[in-house]
Design an enzyme around this catalytic site. Structure first.
Site, PDB file in Angstrom:
ATOM      1  CG  PHE A 123       4.906  19.905 -20.941  1.00  0.00           C
ATOM      2  CD1 PHE A 123       4.725  21.127 -20.290  1.00  0.00           C
ATOM      3  CD2 PHE A 123       4.723  18.740 -20.202  1.00  0.00           C
ATOM      4  CE1 PHE A 123       4.370  21.181 -18.938  1.00  0.00           C
ATOM      5  CE2 PHE A 123       4.379  18.780 -18.857  1.00  0.00           C
ATOM      6  CZ  PHE A 123       4.194  20.012 -18.228  1.00  0.00           C
ATOM      7  CE  LYS A 171       8.834  -1.040 -14.374  1.00  0.00           C
ATOM      8  NZ  LYS A 171       8.216  -1.990 -13.458  1.00  0.00           N
ATOM      9  CB  SER A 189       8.182   0.531 -18.951  1.00  0.00           C
ATOM     10  OG  SER A 189       8.062   1.801 -19.521  1.00  0.00           O
ATOM     11  CE  LYS A 196       2.224   4.741 -11.011  1.00  0.00           C
ATOM     12  NZ  LYS A 196       1.041   4.711 -11.822  1.00  0.00           N
ATOM     13  N   GLY A 238       6.180  -2.211  -7.577  1.00  0.00           N
ATOM     14  CA  GLY A 238       7.373  -1.434  -7.877  1.00  0.00           C
ATOM     15  C   GLY A 238       7.073   0.034  -7.701  1.00  0.00           C
ATOM     16  CG  LEU A 252      -1.910  -1.219   1.295  1.00  0.00           C
ATOM     17  CD1 LEU A 252      -2.896  -1.047   2.453  1.00  0.00           C
ATOM     18  CD2 LEU A 252      -2.681  -1.453  -0.006  1.00  0.00           C
ATOM     19  CG  ASP A 270       8.379  14.963 -22.918  1.00  0.00           C
ATOM     20  OD1 ASP A 270       8.471  13.936 -22.230  1.00  0.00           O
ATOM     21  OD2 ASP A 270       7.565  15.879 -22.690  1.00  0.00           O
ATOM     22  CG  ASN A 323       2.132  10.023 -16.146  1.00  0.00           C
ATOM     23  OD1 ASN A 323       2.193   9.517 -15.036  1.00  0.00           O
ATOM     24  ND2 ASN A 323       3.117   9.939 -17.020  1.00  0.00           N
ATOM     25  CB  SER A 354      -2.466   1.217  -4.138  1.00  0.00           C
ATOM     26  OG  SER A 354      -1.769   0.232  -3.404  1.00  0.00           O
ATOM     27  CE1 TYR A 356       8.969   2.434 -13.272  1.00  0.00           C
ATOM     28  CE2 TYR A 356       9.137   3.630 -15.354  1.00  0.00           C
ATOM     29  CZ  TYR A 356       8.515   2.675 -14.560  1.00  0.00           C
ATOM     30  OH  TYR A 356       7.458   1.963 -15.053  1.00  0.00           O
TER      31      TYR A 356
HETATM   32  P1  NAD Z   1       0.807   1.583  -8.954  1.00  0.00           P
HETATM   33  O1  NAD Z   1       1.762   2.386  -8.151  1.00  0.00           O
HETATM   34  O2  NAD Z   1      -0.621   1.986  -8.970  1.00  0.00           O
HETATM   35  O3  NAD Z   1       0.893   0.034  -8.545  1.00  0.00           O
HETATM   36  C1  NAD Z   1       2.067  -0.528  -8.026  1.00  0.00           C
HETATM   37  C2  NAD Z   1       1.694  -1.176  -6.699  1.00  0.00           C
HETATM   38  O4  NAD Z   1       2.836  -1.797  -6.139  1.00  0.00           O
HETATM   39  C3  NAD Z   1       1.179  -0.170  -5.675  1.00  0.00           C
HETATM   40  O5  NAD Z   1      -0.078  -0.602  -5.213  1.00  0.00           O
HETATM   41  C4  NAD Z   1       2.232  -0.197  -4.549  1.00  0.00           C
HETATM   42  O6  NAD Z   1       1.645   0.003  -3.294  1.00  0.00           O
HETATM   43  C5  NAD Z   1       2.819  -1.585  -4.736  1.00  0.00           C
HETATM   44  N1  NAD Z   1       4.197  -1.792  -4.285  1.00  0.00           N
HETATM   45  C6  NAD Z   1       5.309  -1.074  -4.588  1.00  0.00           C
HETATM   46  N2  NAD Z   1       6.396  -1.624  -4.023  1.00  0.00           N
HETATM   47  C7  NAD Z   1       5.970  -2.720  -3.332  1.00  0.00           C
HETATM   48  C8  NAD Z   1       6.616  -3.704  -2.559  1.00  0.00           C
HETATM   49  N3  NAD Z   1       7.937  -3.684  -2.356  1.00  0.00           N
HETATM   50  N4  NAD Z   1       5.867  -4.687  -2.005  1.00  0.00           N
HETATM   51  C9  NAD Z   1       4.515  -4.721  -2.174  1.00  0.00           C
HETATM   52  N5  NAD Z   1       3.853  -3.817  -2.926  1.00  0.00           N
HETATM   53  C10 NAD Z   1       4.574  -2.825  -3.489  1.00  0.00           C
HETATM   54  O7  NAD Z   1       1.381   1.539 -10.444  1.00  0.00           O
HETATM   55  P2  NAD Z   1       0.737   0.974 -11.779  1.00  0.00           P
HETATM   56  O8  NAD Z   1       0.546   2.115 -12.696  1.00  0.00           O
HETATM   57  O9  NAD Z   1      -0.396   0.083 -11.468  1.00  0.00           O
HETATM   58  O10 NAD Z   1       1.966   0.142 -12.336  1.00  0.00           O
HETATM   59  C11 NAD Z   1       2.122  -1.252 -12.105  1.00  0.00           C
HETATM   60  C12 NAD Z   1       3.438  -1.695 -12.691  1.00  0.00           C
HETATM   61  O11 NAD Z   1       3.470  -1.356 -14.082  1.00  0.00           O
HETATM   62  C13 NAD Z   1       4.665  -1.001 -12.078  1.00  0.00           C
HETATM   63  O12 NAD Z   1       5.711  -1.936 -11.980  1.00  0.00           O
HETATM   64  C14 NAD Z   1       5.004   0.068 -13.090  1.00  0.00           C
HETATM   65  O13 NAD Z   1       6.361   0.412 -13.054  1.00  0.00           O
HETATM   66  C15 NAD Z   1       4.635  -0.629 -14.389  1.00  0.00           C
HETATM   67  N6  NAD Z   1       4.346   0.317 -15.478  1.00  0.00           N
HETATM   68  C16 NAD Z   1       3.377   1.271 -15.298  1.00  0.00           C
HETATM   69  C17 NAD Z   1       3.126   2.177 -16.321  1.00  0.00           C
HETATM   70  C18 NAD Z   1       2.092   3.259 -16.150  1.00  0.00           C
HETATM   71  O14 NAD Z   1       2.076   4.198 -16.946  1.00  0.00           O
HETATM   72  N7  NAD Z   1       1.204   3.192 -15.173  1.00  0.00           N
HETATM   73  C19 NAD Z   1       3.843   2.096 -17.529  1.00  0.00           C
HETATM   74  C20 NAD Z   1       4.811   1.096 -17.678  1.00  0.00           C
HETATM   75  C21 NAD Z   1       5.045   0.194 -16.633  1.00  0.00           C
HETATM   76  N1  UDP Z   2       2.258  16.347 -21.387  1.00  0.00           N
HETATM   77  C1  UDP Z   2       1.788  17.648 -21.456  1.00  0.00           C
HETATM   78  N2  UDP Z   2       1.317  18.229 -20.306  1.00  0.00           N
HETATM   79  C2  UDP Z   2       1.288  17.583 -19.113  1.00  0.00           C
HETATM   80  C3  UDP Z   2       1.758  16.252 -19.055  1.00  0.00           C
HETATM   81  C4  UDP Z   2       2.240  15.656 -20.213  1.00  0.00           C
HETATM   82  O1  UDP Z   2       1.803  18.252 -22.515  1.00  0.00           O
HETATM   83  O2  UDP Z   2       0.875  18.184 -18.109  1.00  0.00           O
HETATM   84  C5  UDP Z   2       2.754  15.701 -22.612  1.00  0.00           C
HETATM   85  C6  UDP Z   2       4.184  15.218 -22.500  1.00  0.00           C
HETATM   86  O3  UDP Z   2       5.067  16.233 -22.870  1.00  0.00           O
HETATM   87  C7  UDP Z   2       4.201  14.040 -23.461  1.00  0.00           C
HETATM   88  C8  UDP Z   2       2.764  13.507 -23.427  1.00  0.00           C
HETATM   89  O4  UDP Z   2       1.977  14.556 -22.847  1.00  0.00           O
HETATM   90  O5  UDP Z   2       4.456  14.503 -24.746  1.00  0.00           O
HETATM   91  C9  UDP Z   2       2.621  12.249 -22.596  1.00  0.00           C
HETATM   92  O6  UDP Z   2       3.203  12.486 -21.342  1.00  0.00           O
HETATM   93  P1  UDP Z   2       3.158  11.424 -20.175  1.00  0.00           P
HETATM   94  O7  UDP Z   2       3.994  11.960 -19.053  1.00  0.00           O
HETATM   95  O8  UDP Z   2       1.738  11.091 -19.880  1.00  0.00           O
HETATM   96  O9  UDP Z   2       3.804  10.120 -20.830  1.00  0.00           O
HETATM   97  P2  UDP Z   2       5.328   9.848 -21.329  1.00  0.00           P
HETATM   98  O10 UDP Z   2       5.901  11.116 -21.826  1.00  0.00           O
HETATM   99  O11 UDP Z   2       6.024   9.332 -20.139  1.00  0.00           O
HETATM  100  O12 UDP Z   2       5.179   8.858 -22.423  1.00  0.00           O
END
Ligand code: NAD
Ligand code: UDP
Length: 338
Positions: free
Chosen positions: A219, A154, A125, A85, A83, A34, A297, A200, A37, A150
């Protein structure tokens, strides 16, 4: 039917994946500390699906806890979401990122092997790709030159998993390289609501849409793209969740596999196109202004989605407008609660 352990399962992607897995007839067990989350997400999943999801609150780095989970539950597949993130935070807290993301993976794989649990799906990722590649990312392209700790976690965890698959041939792995997950479950009860000001794009738009933030800063509008704004490959989180259920099925049928697979729509969408789609889907106007480029970016990148289609039979089903409508519905429900 199989039983799937979701590390980080109360998080954004984990909770949506729990729904997908339950829908396709799997059982789900969750472990999460948690740190980013709330337990509520899994309670919502249980209500939505009328199912019980055994949930362990604790850290994946805790080997005793992981041994207990594998002893108490008959796990067939693990999906490793747990993880840290946040790209920006990882630059300032590299030790926390490397420790949490590496140690949780090492403890997890060690306890899996000790309990003869041989199937792992890893949340990787698109950030692992070398930025110098062509915009259309294909799995065989060079990886590395990551822009932040980060990204390096990965990159390295993929390598750790490949090395383990080589050393322990009973281990089967699928590493899913996510592109840009956005949106929420159409019920509006689970989604992404980051603490503080979102980094994001979609979470930022969501908060502008409900009046929590004043306006969106776009941006850069002078990139070499059709409308000058950056292009990304957005994927509905429910489509991404479905890809995990397919990856579990794939693992159970393919012994000795170790695959990296892109999970995206295969189409690029610009920031301006996403803003316009959000306005159309939700019949509203968003306040925005153009701002300087954000450091680091890339102008364009998107997935080549062929391998996911060929190996997993995966194809996205939700449109950009679905992503925008579902994201807004979730945010409205959240603001009702705040
Ligand atoms: P999130 O932060 O909502 O979910 C990750 C969960 O892992 C959280 O609930 C956190 O409490 C838990 N956690 C972290 N470290 C822990 C540990 N040591 N033990 C137990 N629980 C732990 O993130 P998400 O967006 O759901 O992402 C999930 C996975 O996907 C992550 O590994 C993230 O890096 C990867 N990912 C996410 C995105 C994205 O844009 N959301 C993109 C590419 C990869
Ligand atoms: N972006 C933006 N304004 C914001 C956040 C993001 O214009 O407040 C743009 C950012 O420059 C990128 C795209 O939206 O071109 C996606 O950004 P995000 O951070 O969601 O994803 P990533 O760049 O990590 O793929």
């Amino acid at each position: 039917m199989s039983r799937v352990l979701l590390t980080g399962g109360t998080g954004y992607i984990g909770s949506h994946t729990a729904v997908s897995l339950l829908e396709s007839g799997h059982e789900v067990v969750v472990v999460d500390n948690l740190v980013n989350s709330k337990i509520d997400s899994i309670r919502e999943v249980e209500k939505l699906m009328n199912a019980k999801v055994p949930t362990y609150i604790g850290d994946v780095q805790d080997e005793q806890l992981m041994n207990r989970i594998f002893t108490e539950q008959h796990i067939d597949v693990v999906i490793h979401f747990a993880g840290l993130k946040a790209v920006g935070e990882s630059v300032h807290k590299p030790l926390e990122y490397y420790q949490n993301n590496f140690d949780s993976t090492l403890v997890l794989i060690r306890t899996m092997l000790a309990h003869q649990v041989n199937n792992i799906v890893f949340s990787s990722s698109a950030t692992v790709y070398d930025p110098a590649n062509d915009p259309e990312r294909v799995e065989g392209m060079p990886v590395g030159n990551c822009s932040c700790p980060y990204g390096w976690t990965k990159f390295m965890i993929e390598q750790i998993i490949r090395d383990c698959c080589h050393a322990y041939p009973q281990l089967n792995a699928v590493m899913l390289r996510y592109f840009n997950p956005v949106g929420a479950h159409p019920s509006g009860v689970i989604g992404e609501n980051p603490l503080g000001i979102p980094n994001n794009l979609m979470p930022y738009i969501q908060q502008v849409a409900v009046g929590k933030l004043d306006h969106l800063n776009i941006f850069g509008n002078d990139y070499p793209t059709p409308d000058g704004t950056c292009v990304r490959d957005y994927i509905h989180v429910c489509d991404l969740a479905d890809a995990h259920a397919l990856a579990c099925d794939y693992l159970l049928k393919h012994e000795g596999c170790c695959q990296e697979i892109n999970i995206g729509s295969g189409h690029g969408v610009s920031v301006m196109e996403l803003v316009t789609a959000f306005e159309k889907a939700n019949n509203m106007k968003l306040a925005y202004q153009f701002a300087p480029r954000r450091e680091g970016d890339l102008p364009i990148f998107f997935a080549n989605a062929d391998k996911a289609r060929e190996l997993l039979g995966f194809k996205t089903r939700r449109s950009v407008e679905d992503m925008c409508r579902d994201a807004y519905r979730y945010q409205q429900k959240q603001s009702g609660k705040e």
